[in-house]
Design a protein around this motif. Structure first.
Motif, PDB file in Angstrom:
ATOM      1  N   GLU A   1      -2.180 -11.618  -1.230  1.00 22.57           N
ATOM      2  CA  GLU A   1      -3.561 -11.357  -1.408  1.00 22.57           C
ATOM      3  C   GLU A   1      -4.043 -11.714  -3.360  1.00 22.57           C
ATOM      4  O   GLU A   1      -5.155 -11.659  -3.567  1.00 22.57           O
ATOM      5  CB  GLU A   1      -3.633  -9.523  -1.864  1.00 22.57           C
ATOM      6  N   GLY A   2      -3.152 -12.100  -3.603  1.00 23.23           N
ATOM      7  CA  GLY A   2      -3.180 -12.549  -5.058  1.00 23.23           C
ATOM      8  C   GLY A   2      -3.456 -11.262  -6.255  1.00 23.23           C
ATOM      9  O   GLY A   2      -4.371 -11.531  -7.002  1.00 23.23           O
ATOM     10  N   GLY A   3      -2.695 -10.201  -6.232  1.00 22.49           N
ATOM     11  CA  GLY A   3      -2.811  -9.250  -6.969  1.00 22.49           C
ATOM     12  C   GLY A   3      -1.521  -8.491  -6.928  1.00 22.49           C
ATOM     13  O   GLY A   3      -0.488  -8.803  -6.699  1.00 22.49           O
ATOM     14  N   ASP A   4      -1.832  -7.318  -7.595  1.00 16.87           N
ATOM     15  CA  ASP A   4      -0.713  -6.064  -7.655  1.00 16.87           C
ATOM     16  C   ASP A   4      -0.699  -5.246  -6.555  1.00 16.87           C
ATOM     17  O   ASP A   4      -1.894  -4.485  -6.420  1.00 16.87           O
ATOM     18  CB  ASP A   4      -0.633  -5.596  -8.976  1.00 16.87           C
ATOM     19  N   ALA A   5       0.329  -5.122  -5.668  1.00 14.54           N
ATOM     20  CA  ALA A   5       0.129  -4.353  -4.417  1.00 14.54           C
ATOM     21  C   ALA A   5       0.924  -2.913  -4.874  1.00 14.54           C
ATOM     22  O   ALA A   5       1.813  -2.921  -5.500  1.00 14.54           O
ATOM     23  CB  ALA A   5       0.775  -4.991  -3.336  1.00 14.54           C
ATOM     24  N   LEU A   6       0.322  -1.904  -4.191  1.00 13.02           N
ATOM     25  CA  LEU A   6       1.230  -0.854  -4.087  1.00 13.02           C
ATOM     26  C   LEU A   6       1.184  -0.061  -2.667  1.00 13.02           C
ATOM     27  O   LEU A   6       0.169  -0.125  -2.082  1.00 13.02           O
ATOM     28  CB  LEU A   6       0.441   0.298  -4.903  1.00 13.02           C
ATOM     29  N   VAL A   7       2.518   0.261  -2.300  1.00 16.25           N
ATOM     30  CA  VAL A   7       2.302   0.959  -0.769  1.00 16.25           C
ATOM     31  C   VAL A   7       1.986   2.393  -0.936  1.00 16.25           C
ATOM     32  O   VAL A   7       2.464   2.822  -1.727  1.00 16.25           O
ATOM     33  CB  VAL A   7       3.548   0.480  -0.101  1.00 16.25           C
ATOM     34  N   PHE A   8       1.440   2.898   0.074  1.00 18.70           N
ATOM     35  CA  PHE A   8       1.041   4.326   0.135  1.00 18.70           C
ATOM     36  C   PHE A   8       1.588   4.738   1.724  1.00 18.70           C
ATOM     37  O   PHE A   8       2.004   3.958   2.648  1.00 18.70           O
ATOM     38  CB  PHE A   8      -0.647   4.427   0.150  1.00 18.70           C
ATOM     39  N   GLY A   9       1.539   6.031   1.683  1.00 19.11           N
ATOM     40  CA  GLY A   9       2.133   6.739   2.986  1.00 19.11           C
ATOM     41  C   GLY A   9       1.140   6.442   4.067  1.00 19.11           C
ATOM     42  O   GLY A   9       1.529   6.711   5.315  1.00 19.11           O
ATOM     43  N   SER A  10       0.073   6.099   4.037  1.00 17.67           N
ATOM     44  CA  SER A  10      -0.970   5.705   5.123  1.00 17.67           C
ATOM     45  C   SER A  10      -1.990   4.926   4.672  1.00 17.67           C
ATOM     46  O   SER A  10      -2.181   4.963   3.333  1.00 17.67           O
ATOM     47  CB  SER A  10      -1.476   6.998   5.997  1.00 17.67           C
ATOM     48  N   GLY A  11      -2.950   4.193   5.467  1.00 16.80           N
ATOM     49  CA  GLY A  11      -4.266   3.852   5.008  1.00 16.80           C
ATOM     50  C   GLY A  11      -5.077   4.800   4.583  1.00 16.80           C
ATOM     51  O   GLY A  11      -5.373   4.597   3.418  1.00 16.80           O
ATOM     52  N   MET A  12      -4.934   5.970   5.117  1.00 14.00           N
ATOM     53  CA  MET A  12      -6.074   6.983   4.561  1.00 14.00           C
ATOM     54  C   MET A  12      -5.471   7.508   3.116  1.00 14.00           C
ATOM     55  O   MET A  12      -6.298   7.609   2.263  1.00 14.00           O
ATOM     56  CB  MET A  12      -5.950   8.002   5.495  1.00 14.00           C
ATOM     57  N   ALA A  13      -4.017   7.501   2.957  1.00 14.34           N
ATOM     58  CA  ALA A  13      -3.666   7.767   1.691  1.00 14.34           C
ATOM     59  C   ALA A  13      -4.003   6.593   0.439  1.00 14.34           C
ATOM     60  O   ALA A  13      -4.480   7.073  -0.628  1.00 14.34           O
ATOM     61  CB  ALA A  13      -2.167   7.828   1.571  1.00 14.34           C
ATOM     62  N   ALA A  14      -4.146   5.697   0.820  1.00 10.73           N
ATOM     63  CA  ALA A  14      -4.541   4.498   0.062  1.00 10.73           C
ATOM     64  C   ALA A  14      -5.904   4.463  -0.085  1.00 10.73           C
ATOM     65  O   ALA A  14      -6.459   4.501  -1.332  1.00 10.73           O
ATOM     66  CB  ALA A  14      -4.111   3.105   0.573  1.00 10.73           C
ATOM     67  N   ILE A  15      -6.782   4.816   0.617  1.00 13.18           N
ATOM     68  CA  ILE A  15      -8.318   4.881   0.751  1.00 13.18           C
ATOM     69  C   ILE A  15      -8.676   6.282  -0.102  1.00 13.18           C
ATOM     70  O   ILE A  15      -9.394   6.043  -1.086  1.00 13.18           O
ATOM     71  CB  ILE A  15      -8.897   5.281   2.144  1.00 13.18           C
ATOM     72  N   SER A  16      -7.900   7.474   0.045  1.00 12.94           N
ATOM     73  CA  SER A  16      -7.970   8.493  -0.841  1.00 12.94           C
ATOM     74  C   SER A  16      -7.829   8.208  -2.183  1.00 12.94           C
ATOM     75  O   SER A  16      -8.606   8.607  -3.154  1.00 12.94           O
ATOM     76  CB  SER A  16      -7.150   9.579  -0.399  1.00 12.94           C
TER      77      SER A  16
END
Ligand code: PLP
Length: 361
Positions: free
Chosen positions: A68-83
């Motif tokens: 993606e050309g940036g700094d990624a962080l993994v979360f427990g779900s897509g909704m956790a990332a959205i939240s």
């Protein structure tokens, strides 16, 4: 020590295969180990505690960040990332969102509206409407194509205007994947993924991710999102992330095949007598069809398929079909007879025969 090839010099297909590998010391494993541990012996030299980090998260984040050309962080779900991303909006702030964003994004925003935030719904494919709604906004949410209506947005125009007005811009890039669209390069501040979908690709995990720009306020956003992940405990299990990284290795092959299948099916479906309309954005592996005869006819088609599976979700190797309006949370502007097709990597003639037979009843 033998040195790995620098990822910056590689094309996405090679990054997918090479990123996140352990250091090339003699006898090193080719895949990252999975650390099943909640704590570490003192004095701690690394993350110290399982909520703070995990070696396999770092491996996955390296791969997704490069793509993606940036700094990624993994979360427990897509909704956790959205939240986590929506929590960046200041109390009582203003959010612009597509009328047809992923339905739970907008359900969550309804909670924000009840808590005193202002939520402005727009047709994301109508750039003038979106730009007008940016006035006084704090954050603009985008999806392109949208799920499940498959509308396409002029992302560069939206992100440029958002930057000029100091509005934080976010793109849920789940449907496109970084292989087909790189929102940070188009000017977005934050990218969100349901890793559950194409990135992991095998319908065997639920995971999410954010990716922030390395420029501008990106590093500050990364720090805030990292803090949110830790403080809200929105973390992923190490095994799930290991599986997602394994799935990611073949993303280019899966997307290429699924997108070719989708293009061919959209072409064959275009003049099908059982359909009122075919929605296909011309890229990606999602197609939506509107069946003559309303919701009941559409339900019958989904139920009659034998290779396509009537199930929610998308982006896996297997083809899924689903009538979205059966969910109360789906926008009422989504037609009742719309079937969302997540096209997989099976043989396209088998997919066609199964769908055509179900459509003809
Ligand atoms: N974004 C999009 C576009 C989605 O389709 C989904 C799930 O269907 C999500 C976000 C939510 O992700 P998850 O199911 O991993 O929480």
């Amino acid at each position: 020590m033998r040195v790995s090839h620098p990822l910056d010099d590689l094309s996405p297909a090679s990054v997918l295969v090479a990123a996140g590998r352990p250091a090339r010391v003699p006898g090193a494993s080719v895949n990252p180990p999975v650390d099943f541990t909640s704590t570490y012996a003192a004095p701690s030299t690394g993350v110290g505690y399982g909520r703070n980090g995990n070696a396999v998260w770092t491996a996955f984040e390296e791969a997704l960040g490069h793509l993606e050309g940036g700094d990624a962080l993994v979360f427990g779900s897509g909704m956790a990332a959205i939240s986590a991303v929506l929590a960046l909006v200041p109390p009582g702030g203003v959010v612009v969102t597509p009328r047809h964003a992923y339905n739970l994004t907008n359900v969550l925003l309804e909670d924000y509206a009840k808590a005193g935030y202002e939520v402005r719904h727009v047709d994301i494919s109508d750039t003038a409407e979106v730009l007008a709604a940016l006035e006084g906004a704090d954050l603009v949410w985008t999806e392109s194509p949208t799920n499940p209506m498959l509308e396409v947005a002029d992302l560069r125009a939206i992100f440029t205007a958002a930057r000029e007005q100091g509005v934080l811009s976010v793109c849920d890039n789940t449907l496109s994947t970084p292989l087909l669209q790189q929102p940070l390069e188009l000017g977005a501040d934050v990218v969100v993924h349901s890793v559950t979908k194409y990135l992991a690709g095998h319908s065997d995990v639920v995971l999410g991710a954010t990716v922030t720009a390395t420029r501008g306020q990106g590093p500050e956003l990364l720090a805030r999102l990292t803090r949110h992940r830790t403080m809200h405990g929105a973390i992923a299990g190490p095994m799930e992330v290991w599986l997602a990284l394994r799935g990611l290795r073949t993303l280019h092959l899966r997307v290429e095949r699924a997108a070719a299948n989708a293009a061919e099916l959209a072409r064959r479906l275009a003049d099908h007598p059982a359909l009122e309309r075919v929605r296909y954005p011309g890229t990606g592996a999602m197609v939506a069809i509107e069946v003559r005869g309303g919701a009941d006819a559409a339900d019958r088609v989904a139920a009659d398929c034998r290779l396509w599976l009537d199930a929610t979700s998308l982006g896996g190797v297997e083809s899924l079909i689903e009538r979205r309006r059966k969910y109360a949370a789906e926008a009422t502007t989504v037609p009742e007879n719309l079937l969302r097709l997540s096209v997989g990597i099976e043989d396209v003639d088998d997919l066609w025969r199964d769908l055509d037979r179900a459509l003809r009843g």
